[in-house]
Scaffold this active site. Sequence first.
Site, PDB file in Angstrom:
ATOM      1  N   GLU A   1       0.803  -1.229   0.000  1.00 16.39           N
ATOM      2  CA  GLU A   1       0.000   0.000   0.000  1.00 16.39           C
ATOM      3  C   GLU A   1       0.839   1.284   0.000  1.00 16.39           C
ATOM      4  OE1 GLU A   1      -2.753  -0.381   3.253  1.00 16.39           O
ATOM      5  OE2 GLU A   1      -3.492  -2.314   2.551  1.00 16.39           O
TER       6      GLU A   1
ATOM      7  N   ASN B   1       1.954  -5.275  -3.118  1.00 17.20           N
ATOM      8  CA  ASN B   1       0.550  -5.559  -2.799  1.00 17.20           C
ATOM      9  C   ASN B   1      -0.199  -4.255  -2.527  1.00 17.20           C
ATOM     10  OD1 ASN B   1      -1.480  -7.613  -2.099  1.00 17.20           O
ATOM     11  ND2 ASN B   1      -1.303  -6.853   0.008  1.00 17.20           N
TER      12      ASN B   1
ATOM     13  N   HIS C   1     -10.695  -6.058  -2.050  1.00 16.01           N
ATOM     14  CA  HIS C   1     -11.738  -5.857  -1.039  1.00 16.01           C
ATOM     15  C   HIS C   1     -12.901  -5.126  -1.733  1.00 16.01           C
ATOM     16  CE1 HIS C   1      -9.233  -7.106   2.287  1.00 16.01           C
ATOM     17  NE2 HIS C   1      -8.280  -6.273   1.912  1.00 16.01           N
TER      18      HIS C   1
ATOM     19  N   GLU D   1      -6.368 -10.622  -0.943  1.00 15.88           N
ATOM     20  CA  GLU D   1      -7.164 -10.365   0.266  1.00 15.88           C
ATOM     21  C   GLU D   1      -8.652 -10.321  -0.081  1.00 15.88           C
ATOM     22  OE1 GLU D   1      -5.687  -6.948   2.419  1.00 15.88           O
ATOM     23  OE2 GLU D   1      -3.600  -7.469   1.995  1.00 15.88           O
TER      24      GLU D   1
ATOM     25  N   ASP E   1     -12.413 -10.264  -0.441  1.00 13.10           N
ATOM     26  CA  ASP E   1     -13.698 -10.375   0.243  1.00 13.10           C
ATOM     27  C   ASP E   1     -14.682  -9.458  -0.464  1.00 13.10           C
ATOM     28  OD1 ASP E   1     -12.720  -7.938   1.303  1.00 13.10           O
ATOM     29  OD2 ASP E   1     -12.551  -8.703   3.343  1.00 13.10           O
TER      30      ASP E   1
HETATM   31  O1  G3I Z   1      -5.488  -8.155  19.188  1.00 18.11           O
HETATM   32  C1  G3I Z   1      -5.968  -6.895  19.657  1.00 18.11           C
HETATM   33  C2  G3I Z   1      -6.808  -7.098  20.904  1.00 18.11           C
HETATM   34  O2  G3I Z   1      -6.001  -7.605  21.912  1.00 18.11           O
HETATM   35  C3  G3I Z   1      -7.411  -5.751  21.291  1.00 18.11           C
HETATM   36  O3  G3I Z   1      -8.278  -5.936  22.363  1.00 18.11           O
HETATM   37  C4  G3I Z   1      -8.178  -5.148  20.141  1.00 18.11           C
HETATM   38  C5  G3I Z   1      -8.718  -3.760  20.453  1.00 18.11           C
HETATM   39  O4  G3I Z   1      -8.844  -2.971  19.314  1.00 18.11           O
HETATM   40  O5  G3I Z   1      -7.312  -5.015  19.043  1.00 18.11           O
HETATM   41  C6  G3I Z   1      -6.795  -6.246  18.589  1.00 18.11           C
HETATM   42  O6  G3I Z   1      -5.968  -6.018  17.501  1.00 18.11           O
HETATM   43  C7  G3I Z   1      -6.636  -5.716  16.283  1.00 18.11           C
HETATM   44  C8  G3I Z   1      -6.183  -6.721  15.236  1.00 18.11           C
HETATM   45  O7  G3I Z   1      -6.753  -6.391  13.972  1.00 18.11           O
HETATM   46  C9  G3I Z   1      -6.584  -8.142  15.574  1.00 18.11           C
HETATM   47  O8  G3I Z   1      -7.960  -8.274  15.582  1.00 18.11           O
HETATM   48  C10 G3I Z   1      -6.272  -4.316  15.868  1.00 18.11           C
HETATM   49  O9  G3I Z   1      -6.810  -3.376  16.786  1.00 18.11           O
HETATM   50  C11 G3I Z   1      -6.810  -4.041  14.473  1.00 18.11           C
HETATM   51  O10 G3I Z   1      -6.308  -2.805  14.031  1.00 18.11           O
HETATM   52  C12 G3I Z   1      -6.352  -5.122  13.518  1.00 18.11           C
HETATM   53  O11 G3I Z   1      -6.958  -4.883  12.274  1.00 18.11           O
HETATM   54  C13 G3I Z   1      -6.318  -5.489  11.179  1.00 18.11           C
HETATM   55  C14 G3I Z   1      -6.004  -4.424  10.131  1.00 18.11           C
HETATM   56  O12 G3I Z   1      -5.443  -5.029   8.994  1.00 18.11           O
HETATM   57  C15 G3I Z   1      -5.024  -3.405  10.672  1.00 18.11           C
HETATM   58  O13 G3I Z   1      -4.655  -2.497   9.702  1.00 18.11           O
HETATM   59  C16 G3I Z   1      -7.252  -6.534  10.598  1.00 18.11           C
HETATM   60  O14 G3I Z   1      -7.383  -7.610  11.526  1.00 18.11           O
HETATM   61  C17 G3I Z   1      -6.694  -7.059   9.278  1.00 18.11           C
HETATM   62  O15 G3I Z   1      -7.668  -7.841   8.646  1.00 18.11           O
HETATM   63  C18 G3I Z   1      -6.348  -5.894   8.366  1.00 18.11           C
HETATM   64  O16 G3I Z   1      -5.775  -6.424   7.188  1.00 18.11           O
HETATM   65  C19 G3I Z   1      -5.430  -5.450   6.180  1.00 18.11           C
HETATM   66  C20 G3I Z   1      -4.199  -5.971   5.479  1.00 18.11           C
HETATM   67  O17 G3I Z   1      -3.173  -6.217   6.399  1.00 18.11           O
HETATM   68  C21 G3I Z   1      -3.741  -4.989   4.401  1.00 18.11           C
HETATM   69  N1  G3I Z   1      -4.812  -4.675   3.477  1.00 18.11           N
HETATM   70  C22 G3I Z   1      -6.068  -4.242   4.105  1.00 18.11           C
HETATM   71  C23 G3I Z   1      -6.534  -5.261   5.119  1.00 18.11           C
HETATM   72  C24 G3I Z   1      -7.885  -4.883   5.711  1.00 18.11           C
HETATM   73  O18 G3I Z   1      -7.806  -3.687   6.432  1.00 18.11           O
END
Ligand code: G3I
Length: 450
Positions: free
Chosen positions: A158, A201, A237, A266, A268
Site C-alpha cells: 500500500e 501488494n 476488497h 485479500e 472479500d
Molecule cells: O489483538 C488486539 C486485541 O487484543 C485488542 O483488544 C483489540 C482492540 O482494538 O485489538 C486487537 O488487535 C486488532 C487486530 O486487527 C486483531 O484483531 C487491531 O486493533 C486491528 O487494528 C487489527 O486490524 C487489522 C487491520 O489489517 C489493521 O490495519 C485486521 O485484523 C486485518 O484484517 C487488516 O488487514 C489489512 C491488510 O493487512 C492490508 N490490506 C487491508 C486489510 C484490511 O484492512
Amino acid sequence: MSMIVRRLSRAATAGLVAAAALTAAAHSAEAADTLGSAAAGQGRYFGTAVAASHLGESDYAATLDREFSSVTPENEMKWDATEPSRGSFTFTSADRIVDHAQSQGMDVRGHTLVWHSQLPSWVSPLGAQDLRTAMNAHINGLMGHYKGEIHSWDVVNEAFQDGGSGARRSSPFQDKLGDGFIEEAFRTARAADPAAKLCYNDYNTDGVNAKSNAVYDMVKDFKSRGVPIDCVGFQSHFNSNSPVPSDYRHNLQRFADLGVDVQITELDIEGSGSAQAADYTKVVEACLAVSRCTGMTVWGVTDKYSWRSGGTPLLFDGDYNEKPAYGAVLSALGGSGGPGDPGDPGDPGDGASCTATYTRTADWSSGYNGQVTITAGAEPISSWTATVTLPAQQSVSSLWNGTPTWSGNVMTVRPSWNGPLAAGASTSFGFTAAKNGSDAAPTVGTCTAS
Ligand code: G3I
C-alpha cells in the site's frame, strides 16, 4: 551406532532440488470437492487469511484444514507483531500459523514487510539513514527466520495514494527515503531469501485507474532495470462502493504481460446470496483467464472474524456453513459442488493418489544427496505425505522443499510450499545424509494424497 540428530532447524528446511527412480505405493483420497483441491486442478492455490488466536477453535481449524491450500497470517507477520522493539524479534504467533500450515501441507504467503500501518512507535521518529538501516534489518530478520518457507512475500504494501493523482502515499519511508525505498526493500528481500517470490501488494488497484496505472509504471520500470520483483498482489476488497471492476481481468492481464505473476491476495466481497455469489464467480473467472494468476486468497475463513464482519463478505457464515458464494467459487474452479453430490468425483473413496520415487543424485565417501519425486495420479491433489526409512546408521543433516517429522529412523515428509499438484504433475524434495558406515539406499514408503 551413534545417536542421530533428526530434527532440522526452521532455516535448515530450505533449499534447492535436484533429479529421480525407485517406486512406492499410491493411496487414494478426496479430489476436487474442496476449494484447495479444485484450485489445484487449475494449477492454482486457494488460500485464506488466518489468525493464530482462532486456531484452537475446532470448527475454524477443521474448515481451514479441509478447504484451503495456502494461508496468509492476517496480522502476525506485521512489523508491530514481529519487531515491537528495535532488534527484538517475536515470532511466536506467526510460527504457530506457519507450523499449522506446514502440518497440513499448505503454502504460506508472507504479509507484510514494509507498510506504513501497524508500525511500532519506535520506527517513525528515526532519521533517514537510521530508518533505512532499520527497514533492511527488519526485512532480513523476518525473511531470515522463515527462509525457504514462504512461497510469496508482500515486500511492500500500500505505498500509493488513493484518488486520481497516482502519487506515492506519505509514510515515514516515503517521506524520509523517497521513491527509492521500494526498490531498496525488494533488493534487500531478494538477497534475504532468493527462493521467495517478491510481491508488491495494494488495494483499489483491481481495475484500470490512476492508482493501478502508477503501480503499473513502477513495475514496468523495475522490470526494465532488473529490480527484483516477481508478483503483484491485488487485494480485492469489494463492496457496493467498490464493486468488482468490469476490467478486472484486463487489468490482471496487463500486469502479467509485464512479466510478473499476479495474485488475488485479500479477497472479500460484502453482500449475501446469489448477488455475492455472482461477484465471487467474476473474480475466480478473471484469475483463471490469466495464466500468470497463480492463486487467490480470501481475507478470512468465516464472516464472524472478518475485519468487515458486518458486511458478511466471506465464503462461510459464522457457523461455518457454506454460503452460496462458496458453491459459486467451487463451481467456477471446476470443483464438484461438494461431498455427496450425485456423481461427485471428489467423494471419499475416489481415486486421487500420488507416487513417490527415490534416486541418489550425488554421492561421496561419507555421504550422499537423495531426492524423492512426488507425482500426482489421475486427479489433482492439494497435499501429499511421503515416508522415507533410512538405514539405522545414517543421519540426515539437511532437507529442502519439504517439512520432515521423525519417528526413529522413519522420516515423514510433507510439503513446505509445494503441496498442490495438478493431475500427473510432479514436485520433489531432497536431503543430504551422512552414511556413517552404511552405503545402503533408504526405502521410500507410502505416498498419501489429500
Ligand atoms: O489483538 C488486539 C486485541 O487484543 C485488542 O483488544 C483489540 C482492540 O482494538 O485489538 C486487537 O488487535 C486488532 C487486530 O486487527 C486483531 O484483531 C487491531 O486493533 C486491528 O487494528 C487489527 O486490524 C487489522 C487491520 O489489517 C489493521 O490495519 C485486521 O485484523 C486485518 O484484517 C487488516 O488487514 C489489512 C491488510 O493487512 C492490508 N490490506 C487491508 C486489510 C484490511 O484492512
